[in-house]
Design a protein around this motif. Structure first.
Motif, short mmCIF file in Angstrom:
data_model
loop_
_atom_site.label_atom_id
_atom_site.label_comp_id
_atom_site.label_asym_id
_atom_site.label_seq_id
_atom_site.Cartn_x
_atom_site.Cartn_y
_atom_site.Cartn_z
N HIS A 6 1.27 -5.47 -11.06
CA HIS A 6 0.09 -5.61 -10.33
C HIS A 6 0.46 -5.22 -8.82
N ASP A 7 1.49 -5.29 -8.22
CA ASP A 7 1.79 -4.84 -6.95
C ASP A 7 1.62 -3.05 -6.79
N VAL A 8 1.79 -2.54 -7.67
CA VAL A 8 1.88 -1.05 -7.59
C VAL A 8 0.33 -0.51 -8.41
N GLU A 9 -0.38 -1.32 -8.73
CA GLU A 9 -1.62 -0.94 -9.47
C GLU A 9 -2.73 -0.41 -8.53
N PRO A 10 -2.69 -0.53 -7.34
CA PRO A 10 -3.55 0.22 -6.31
C PRO A 10 -3.12 1.60 -6.05
N ALA A 11 -1.83 1.76 -6.24
CA ALA A 11 -1.40 3.08 -6.13
C ALA A 11 -1.58 4.10 -7.16
N ARG A 12 -1.29 3.46 -8.42
CA ARG A 12 -1.33 3.97 -9.68
C ARG A 12 -2.69 4.26 -9.82
N MET A 13 -3.98 3.56 -9.60
CA MET A 13 -5.23 3.78 -9.84
C MET A 13 -5.65 4.80 -8.91
N THR A 14 -5.27 4.87 -7.66
CA THR A 14 -5.63 5.91 -6.53
C THR A 14 -5.28 7.03 -7.27
N LEU A 15 -3.96 7.26 -7.65
CA LEU A 15 -3.62 8.43 -8.14
C LEU A 15 -4.42 8.78 -9.23
N HIS A 16 -4.99 8.20 -10.32
CA HIS A 16 -5.34 8.40 -11.40
C HIS A 16 -6.97 8.99 -10.99
N CYS A 39 0.83 -1.15 -0.14
CA CYS A 39 -0.08 0.10 0.02
C CYS A 39 0.83 1.05 -0.22
N LEU A 40 1.02 1.86 -1.03
CA LEU A 40 1.99 2.86 -1.37
C LEU A 40 1.42 4.30 -1.53
N HIS A 41 2.06 5.21 -1.20
CA HIS A 41 1.75 6.69 -1.04
C HIS A 41 1.82 7.03 -2.68
N PRO A 42 0.70 7.36 -3.06
CA PRO A 42 0.42 7.76 -4.59
C PRO A 42 0.85 9.24 -4.66
N GLY A 43 2.11 9.71 -4.35
CA GLY A 43 2.52 10.97 -4.55
C GLY A 43 2.81 11.62 -5.80
N GLY A 44 2.84 10.51 -6.84
CA GLY A 44 3.25 10.88 -8.14
C GLY A 44 3.74 9.86 -8.93
N THR A 45 3.56 9.46 -10.15
CA THR A 45 4.24 8.70 -11.05
C THR A 45 5.50 8.22 -10.64
N ALA A 46 6.46 9.24 -10.62
CA ALA A 46 7.97 9.05 -10.33
C ALA A 46 7.90 8.37 -8.93
N ILE A 106 5.88 6.44 -7.21
CA ILE A 106 5.42 5.12 -7.35
C ILE A 106 6.38 4.22 -7.97
N GLU A 107 7.00 4.79 -9.25
CA GLU A 107 7.89 3.91 -10.02
C GLU A 107 9.18 3.80 -9.18
N ALA A 108 9.64 4.62 -8.39
CA ALA A 108 10.94 4.58 -7.66
C ALA A 108 10.97 3.42 -6.52
N VAL A 109 9.62 3.36 -5.89
CA VAL A 109 9.45 2.47 -5.08
C VAL A 109 9.38 1.05 -5.60
N ARG A 110 8.71 1.05 -6.73
CA ARG A 110 8.51 -0.37 -7.37
C ARG A 110 9.89 -0.98 -7.70
N LYS A 111 10.64 -0.03 -8.38
CA LYS A 111 12.10 -0.40 -8.66
C LYS A 111 12.79 -1.13 -7.49
N SER A 112 12.81 -0.09 -6.41
CA SER A 112 13.70 -0.33 -5.10
C SER A 112 13.28 -1.65 -4.59
N LEU A 113 11.87 -1.95 -4.46
CA LEU A 113 11.53 -3.04 -3.79
C LEU A 113 11.10 -4.41 -4.85
N GLY A 114 11.58 -4.38 -6.07
CA GLY A 114 11.37 -5.06 -6.88
C GLY A 114 9.91 -5.72 -7.12
N LEU A 115 8.98 -4.98 -7.27
CA LEU A 115 7.52 -4.85 -7.40
C LEU A 115 7.13 -5.11 -8.82
N SER A 116 6.03 -5.89 -9.02
CA SER A 116 5.41 -5.94 -10.34
C SER A 116 4.41 -4.74 -10.58
#
Length: 459
Positions: A357-367, A336-343, A345-355
């Protein structure tokens, strides 16, 4: 290699001892259950469509072609759709002259929706609330907002009330931590945690690009949650809090100045987001994870990481080869990641090695909702629940960032299957959409062609 085996065995023994200590501590410490929560859905007449955003920008006669192009680039890449919300004074063309009533009306609408909703669907009488922790970062009237909430819902005379301000986007978990710490000394406490941000008095009307970003990202929202340590509510609770970690690197000057509420060169107030912010976020995130990982990951994963790290050092590998990473998925089912912006979300995704699918909830919330500051995490959690991802026994990690600079995280265990769509009810079937591309470039791309300087931006 013998040294490697010894060190690995010691690390594994340390991890097992820590887990045993944690198990013993859990039997002693006060529990903290999430009974329920509700996210604020403003009325539809407050939605920010492409046309609305264009009209608001056009009203600001201080902006020139350079600022138009900058705003277009930012909002095209923002990941925000056309269904976010802004305060009424902005819609009515009064963003440069907000009143106290504008800010209070924004808060009252939030209280009447989210706070009333969580009390109602939890079947908790306002008189049963023992503790209230409210955080709104950039609006602090007198009497305080928490006092206004106490009066609005007729809470008891002996209710413990705390009002947090200036804590930024990470304040939601700070409020949870305050409630948890109070519960350590008071058995059978019912806590109401309320988190939002005030947009009405904080619309920036200047031309400083570091301060114009906020208008593109921040939107109206809020959430209210009921927490309790009363074991009688164990079977009704949605989740149980397992641990919470806070990191504050404000002692570093660049981190402290990464996000600041200040005046620009012309005396206009706004929030400045500096170029040092990404670096500060990485530093705070690293500090948080170093303390979080031993608390939530299995001993085997910690030992595997330590062994690979030690092996890399013993072999003295150099170059650009990526070092070993901890696999957080061994201890976490949902992020459950803070949707502070696309950058972000993407930075946390890469840092934690997520897919994806894992970051979809944050991206959809931002949208759908934009960045609603400290309440954003609850919209992300609500998306997971609306999609029926959260099952009994699942482990949820919340991570958020905020000015200061801070990174806070907490780790929950789902206590029953969850399926409440909440604020997503009327749109969850539309997510994820076929594309997250917003129509701003199609409608306003002409600003790139003025004076023969066409070709658009290089993204």
């Amino acid at each position: 290699m013998e040294l490697l085996a010894v060190v690995t065995a010691l690390l594994l023994a340390h991890a097992l001892a820590y887990l045993a200590w944690q198990a013993a501590s859990r039997r002693r410490r006060s529990r903290c259950y999430l009974l329920d929560y509700a996210c604020h859905k403003p009325s539809d007449d407050r939605k920010v469509t492409t046309e609305t955003a264009g009209a608001v920008i056009e009203r600001n006669k201080r902006l020139g072609l350079s600022e138009y192009r900058f705003l277009l680039k930012v909002i095209v890449n923002s990941g925000i759709g056309e269904h976010t919300y802004c305060p009424r004074n902005v819609l009515e063309g009064r963003e440069e002259r907000p009143t106290l009533a504008d800010a209070l009306d924004e808060m009252d609408a939030f209280f009447s929706d989210a706070v009333a909703s969580v009390l109602s669907k939890s079947n908790v009488d306002p008189l049963a609330v023992d503790l209230v922790v409210l955080n709104v970062g950039s609006f602090s009237p007198a009497p305080s907002l928490v006092s206004r909430l106490v009066a609005r819902f007729g809470l008891r005379d002996d209710v413990m009330a705390y009002n947090l301000s200036g804590m930024g986007c990470s304040a939601g978990l700070i409020a949870v931590d305050v409630a948890r710490n109070v519960m350590l000394t008071r058995p059978r406490t019912m806590a109401l945690v309320v988190t939002s941000e005030s947009c009405a008095p904080n619309w920036y009307m200047g031309t400083d690009k570091s301060m114009m970003l906020g208008n593109c990202l921040f939107r109206c929202g809020g959430a209210a949650a009921l927490l309790t340590n009363d074991p009688a509510f164990r079977n009704r609770a949605k989740m149980e809090l397992r641990c919470l970690v806070r990191a504050n690197i404000g002692a570093h000057d660049d981190a402290h100045a990464a996000a600041v509420h200040r005046e620009d060169a012309d005396g206009r107030l706004g929030v400045s987001l500096s170029k040092a912010l990404p670096k500060a976020a990485v530093r705070a995130f690293t500090e948080n994870l170093q303390r979080l990982a031993p608390r939530i990951l299995p001993a085997g994963e910690l030992a595997r990481f330590a062994a690979r790290l030690l092996l890399r050092k013993l072999l003295r590998r150099k170059g650009k080869e990526e070092g070993p990473k901890i696999d957080f998925k061994t201890g976490v089912d949902h992020f459950c990641l803070h949707p502070g912006g696309t950058a972000v979300i993407e930075a946390v995704r890469k840092s934690l090695g997520l897919s994806g699918h894992d970051v979809e909830p944050a991206r959809m919330t931002l949208h759908r909702w934009g960045n609603t500051s400290a309440s954003s995490l609850w919209y992300v959690l609500s998306y997971m629940e609306a999609k029926r991802r959260l099952k009994r026994g699942d482990r949820v990690l919340m991570v958020t960032f905020g000015s200061g600079f801070k990174c806070n995280s907490c780790y929950w265990e789902v206590t029953r299957d969850l399926e409440d769509a909440g604020a997503w009810e009327d749109c969850i079937d539309q997510y994820p959409p076929e594309t997250l591309v917003n129509p701003y470039m199609d409608k306003f791309g002409w600003v790139n062609d003025i004076q023969g300087q066409g070709g658009g931006f290089v993204f």
